[in-house]
Design an enzyme around this catalytic site. Structure first.
Site: not given
Ligand SMILES: Cc1cc2nc3c(=O)[nH]c(=O)nc-3n(C[C@H](O)[C@H](O)[C@H](O)COP(=O)(O)OP(=O)(O)OC[C@H]3O[C@@H](n4cnc5c(N)ncnc54)[C@H](O)[C@@H]3O)c2cc1C
Length: 533
Positions: A466
């Protein structure tokens, strides 16, 4: 083509934005995602996420710097690199956090982010199709279900916690959140319901939404103090797409600050040493990195667990059950949740438990299954106080940044985690577990005093996947974005993802990341509507 909106990253928040901003056919929206398609078994079947992790096709696998607060250990931080982002590889837990978390955000000066103001956005995200709890919205994009076919050991966990004083609470996402329960998950009939499933796929055939996968963003193009486009690599070429509306950065807590820095927004010295011209000097970019520090308390059991079935026969067994009833161990990893106050005078739970009817270990290469039958009760500190940072390590926009968690730097986190671990030990020694538990596996009988627990944590504690907070929202000198999520010092640029979190909330971060996407989209659309009139 010139776009109205360019969104960087198709993760939890980015998918919400792509859907909401393209709902008006007049908006031309470009979504850039570094990863590929999410049409894979390892993504659809929740327990197979272990295979989506540690796979460079779907996981960024960021290496960390040695953490001095944890005996200089390093680890690999998983982050989804695929449509749906981390919601496509996560453990599907659905946890909102509590009133205290978001009221605190508002108290910090973030107008519009209190619990009462965010609750409508949670409802907007949620679809309580399987009748799991009245607490949820009914017609949102993300289906929430109780996991199906949980092991008997998970039900014993609920009994054990009740025996030592913590109530059962199937409505743990409503106030008061305290209690223990079977997990609620972002699944429908055993299939993962990611942000891509709920938001992106229903919108992808819109003529005004273009989704580019395999598009690796280098930097945001800034001219005259304004974001006007995005530079990215695709199919071996470097391209620029321009935009007349807004660029929205949703690349999450590790890559969003890195992309800002490569765009000239960040700590001047770091930028200068990488040969990047500073456009907006802001020391706060990349700081305020937070996690939920966690440790494992494990006991051996005298019944078979998934540990003995982590093989071909087990795959057949769990796979058949999945095919026949869409339930069982193929559809979850950890299966029980606990939200607990370690001291009665606290207003809100300071510990969250993940209970697994199996045993795994953190290694510097990620999570590994153990061979012997055991259960794992993992506490994590909810509103942790330790702070780390992301820093530029290289002028190469595709090199991973430095990641320093400093995960146990604040004594509050250490004391709280020790208190949570002691409660976990008591639960595993309860009468409820007595017929099954044959002994403690971790940390072991040698660990009793505070100093011994602390030594155990320094050698064994890890994160909860997280990371957040590195483009902090606020009105103070440490802010990177305003409460409207606008990047301070640059026009037409917002960050909308979990990096804007000022203080990590009491729960897994997918729910709040989706809400950040919903609220961010609302603010962008409202401003656009005002500009039109
Ligand atoms: C293994 C794992 C288990 C987890 N388990 C849980 C759970 O059970 N329940 C829960 O609530 N949360 C869980 N989390 C945490 C939660 O899923 C994340 O905190 C949340 O999805 C983050 O959302 P976000 O929109 O910030 O980023 P993300 O969903 O990570 O999205 C970021 C996106 O940006 C893209 N990106 C990044 N850099 C670039 C670039 N330079 N060019 C183009 N694209 C790019 C990435 O590829 C990705 O698709 C878990 C996370 C992980 C990794």
């Amino acid at each position: 083509m010139t776009w109205d909106f360019i969104i960087i990253g198709a993760g939890s928040a980015g998918c919400v934005l792509a859907n909401r901003l393209s709902a008006d056919p007049l908006h031309k929206v470009l979504l850039l995602e570094a990863g590929g398609n999410d049409n894979r078994f390892a993504i659809k079947i929740p327990a197979l996420a272990m295979r989506a992790m540690n796979n460079p096709e779907t996981d960024w696998m960021f290496p960390t710097d040695p953490d001095p607060t944890r005996n200089n250990r390093t680890e690999i931080v998983p982050r989804g690199r695929v449509l749906g982002g981390s919601s496509s590889i996560n453990a599907t837990w659905y946890v909102r956090g509590n009133r205290g978390d978001y009221d605190h955000w508002a108290e910090l000066g973030n107008r519009g982010w209190s619990y009462d103001e965010l609750l409508p956005y949670f409802y907007k995200v949620e679809r309580n199709r399987d009748g799991v709890s009245d607490a949820y919205g009914k017609s949102g994009s993300i289906i929430i279900s109780e996991i199906r076919g949980v092991p008997k050991l998970t039900r014993l966990f609920l009994d054990a916690m009740e025996e030592i004083g913590y109530r059962k609470n199937a409505s743990f996402n409503a106030e008061p959140t305290e209690g223990v329960a079977i997990l609620h998950s972002t699944q429908h009939r055993g299939i993962r319901w990611s942000a891509a499933t709920g938001y992106l796929h229903p919108a992808k055939s819109r003529a005004n939404l273009k989704i580019l996968t395999g598009a690796l963003v280098r930097r945001i193009v800034i001219e005259n103090g304004m974001a006007v486009g995005v530079e990215f690599d695709m199919d071996g070429r470097t391209l620029v797409e321009r935009c007349t509306g807004e660029v929205i950065l949703s690349a999450s807590a590790i890559n969003s600050p890195k992309i800002l820095m490569h765009s000239g927004i960040g700590p001047h010295e770091q930028l200068a040493s990488a040969g990047i011209r500073t456009i907006v000097g802001n020391e706060a970019v990349g700081r305020n990195l937070q996690e939920h520090p966690a440790c494992q308390v494990k006991a051996f059991v005298n019944v078979r667990t998934a540990n003995q079935e982590f093989n071909v026969l087990g795959m057949i067994k769990y796979g058949s059950r999945f095919i026949v009833s869409r339930s069982g161990q193929a559809t979850f990893s950890y299966s029980g949740i606990g939200l607990v106050r370690t001291r009665p005078e606290l207003a809100y739970p300071d510990i969250q438990y993940h209970f697994g009817a199996f045993s795994s270990s953190y290694t510097d290469q990620g999570i590994r299954m153990e061979k012997e039958a055991a259960v794992n009760l993992q506490p994590n500190v909810n509103c942790s106080r330790s702070r780390g940072y992301i820093r530029l390590k290289s002028a190469d926009p595709f090199a991973p940044p430095g990641i320093q968690f400093n995960m146990l730097s604040d004594p509050y986190d250490c004391e709280t985690l020790i208190a949570g671990a002691r409660i976990a030990r008591s639960a595993l020694r309860s009468k409820a577990f007595a017929p099954y538990v044959t002994g403690e596996c971790k940390p072991g009988e040698d660990v009793q005093t505070d100093d011994e627990w602390l030594a155990y944590l320094r050698e064994n504690a890890g994160g909860s996947f997280h990371p957040c907070g590195t483009c902090k929202m606020g009105t103070d000198a440490d802010a990177v974005v305003t409460p409207e999520l606008k990047v301070i010092g640059v026009d037409r640029l917002r960050v909308v993802d979990s990096s804007i979190i000022p203080q990590i909330p009491s729960g897994n971060l997918n729910a709040i990341s989706l809400v950040i996407g919903e609220k961010g989209a609302d603010m962008i659309l409202a401003e656009r509507a005002r500009a039109r009139h």
